[in-house]
Design a protein around this motif. Structure first.
Motif, PDB file in Angstrom:
ATOM      1  N   HIS A 105      46.299  34.523  38.237  1.00  0.00           N
ATOM      2  CA  HIS A 105      45.395  33.654  37.486  1.00  0.00           C
ATOM      3  C   HIS A 105      44.932  34.267  36.167  1.00  0.00           C
ATOM      4  O   HIS A 105      43.830  34.011  35.714  1.00  0.00           O
ATOM      5  N   ILE A 151      42.154  39.713  33.626  1.00  0.00           N
ATOM      6  CA  ILE A 151      40.715  39.851  33.860  1.00  0.00           C
ATOM      7  C   ILE A 151      40.150  41.052  33.109  1.00  0.00           C
ATOM      8  O   ILE A 151      39.086  41.570  33.444  1.00  0.00           O
ATOM      9  N   TRP A 207      38.656  45.023  34.322  1.00  0.00           N
ATOM     10  CA  TRP A 207      38.314  45.049  35.748  1.00  0.00           C
ATOM     11  C   TRP A 207      39.514  45.221  36.655  1.00  0.00           C
ATOM     12  O   TRP A 207      39.392  45.757  37.755  1.00  0.00           O
ATOM     13  N   PHE A 232      39.459  44.908  41.897  1.00  0.00           N
ATOM     14  CA  PHE A 232      39.277  43.560  41.387  1.00  0.00           C
ATOM     15  C   PHE A 232      40.632  42.940  41.101  1.00  0.00           C
ATOM     16  O   PHE A 232      41.500  43.569  40.514  1.00  0.00           O
ATOM     17  N   SER A 260      41.949  38.701  40.201  1.00  0.00           N
ATOM     18  CA  SER A 260      41.586  37.295  40.134  1.00  0.00           C
ATOM     19  C   SER A 260      40.093  37.182  40.427  1.00  0.00           C
ATOM     20  O   SER A 260      39.292  37.731  39.694  1.00  0.00           O
ATOM     21  N   HIS A 261      39.700  36.522  41.506  1.00  0.00           N
ATOM     22  CA  HIS A 261      38.286  36.462  41.903  1.00  0.00           C
ATOM     23  C   HIS A 261      38.064  37.165  43.237  1.00  0.00           C
ATOM     24  O   HIS A 261      37.014  37.006  43.859  1.00  0.00           O
ATOM     25  N   ALA A 320      34.181  38.003  47.060  1.00  0.00           N
ATOM     26  CA  ALA A 320      34.513  37.322  45.804  1.00  0.00           C
ATOM     27  C   ALA A 320      33.635  37.906  44.701  1.00  0.00           C
ATOM     28  O   ALA A 320      32.487  38.281  44.938  1.00  0.00           O
ATOM     29  N   TRP A 321      34.179  37.970  43.511  1.00  0.00           N
ATOM     30  CA  TRP A 321      33.403  38.460  42.383  1.00  0.00           C
ATOM     31  C   TRP A 321      33.514  37.477  41.236  1.00  0.00           C
ATOM     32  O   TRP A 321      34.466  36.725  41.124  1.00  0.00           O
ATOM     33  N   GLN A 322      32.502  37.511  40.398  1.00  0.00           N
ATOM     34  CA  GLN A 322      32.503  36.652  39.219  1.00  0.00           C
ATOM     35  C   GLN A 322      31.712  37.359  38.127  1.00  0.00           C
ATOM     36  O   GLN A 322      30.597  37.819  38.348  1.00  0.00           O
ATOM     37  N   GLU A 323      32.328  37.427  36.964  1.00  0.00           N
ATOM     38  CA  GLU A 323      31.662  38.029  35.815  1.00  0.00           C
ATOM     39  C   GLU A 323      30.888  36.945  35.088  1.00  0.00           C
ATOM     40  O   GLU A 323      31.419  35.885  34.789  1.00  0.00           O
TER      41      GLU A 323
END
Length: 141
Positions: A25, A28, A31, A57, A59-60, A79-82
């Motif tokens: 995807h 990133i 990360w 890390f 994708s998510h 799951a991670w999100q910046e």
């Protein structure tokens, strides 16, 4: 003619193999990859931990692992999100999935990324008890 077709087929295969993507995807940024947790502090005091912790890390998907000795590894996925302005959220939202015991790490984590470079990162957060934690990470080759 046969030689030309074989040459074209070889070039096509080489282009497909060399163009393969390991970053699902999209890119990133810094990360992607494996980060070693070099130091954890709680309230400004270094925390002694058993083994080594690693953040990964892609994708998510987020993976945290703790390595003891040569072959003992415990790992958890979340799951991670910046976010904007140096914010990052890491969630272990499935209550049926074990998440690793790591000082300050909870099922929901709102981090502030205080320093970043392509090889060093510092995260900070305050846990549910009000204790401030800082995590110093170094990118692995």
């Amino acid at each position: 003619m046969k030689k030309t077709l074989l040459y074209i087929a070889s070039l096509l295969v080489a282009a497909l193999v060399l163009g393969a993507c390991t970053r699902n995807h999209g890119d990133i940024g810094i990360w992607f990859g494996t980060w070693h947790v070099e130091q954890i502090t709680a309230g400004g005091t270094p925390v002694n931990v058993e083994g080594d912790y690693f953040f990964q890390f892609q994708s998510h998907v987020f993976r945290v692992s703790q390595v003891y000795g040569h072959e003992q590894t415990v790992e958890s996925y979340g799951a991670w999100q910046e976010g904007e302005s140096g914010k990052m959220t890491i969630d272990f939202s499935d209550p049926n999935v074990y998440y690793i015991v790591m000082p300050g790490l909870e099922s929901h984590n709102d981090f502030t990324v205080t320093t970043t470079s392509s090889s060093d990162v510092t995260f900070s957060k305050t846990d549910a008890t009000g204790t401030p934690y800082t995590y110093h990470l170094k990118k692995q080759p």
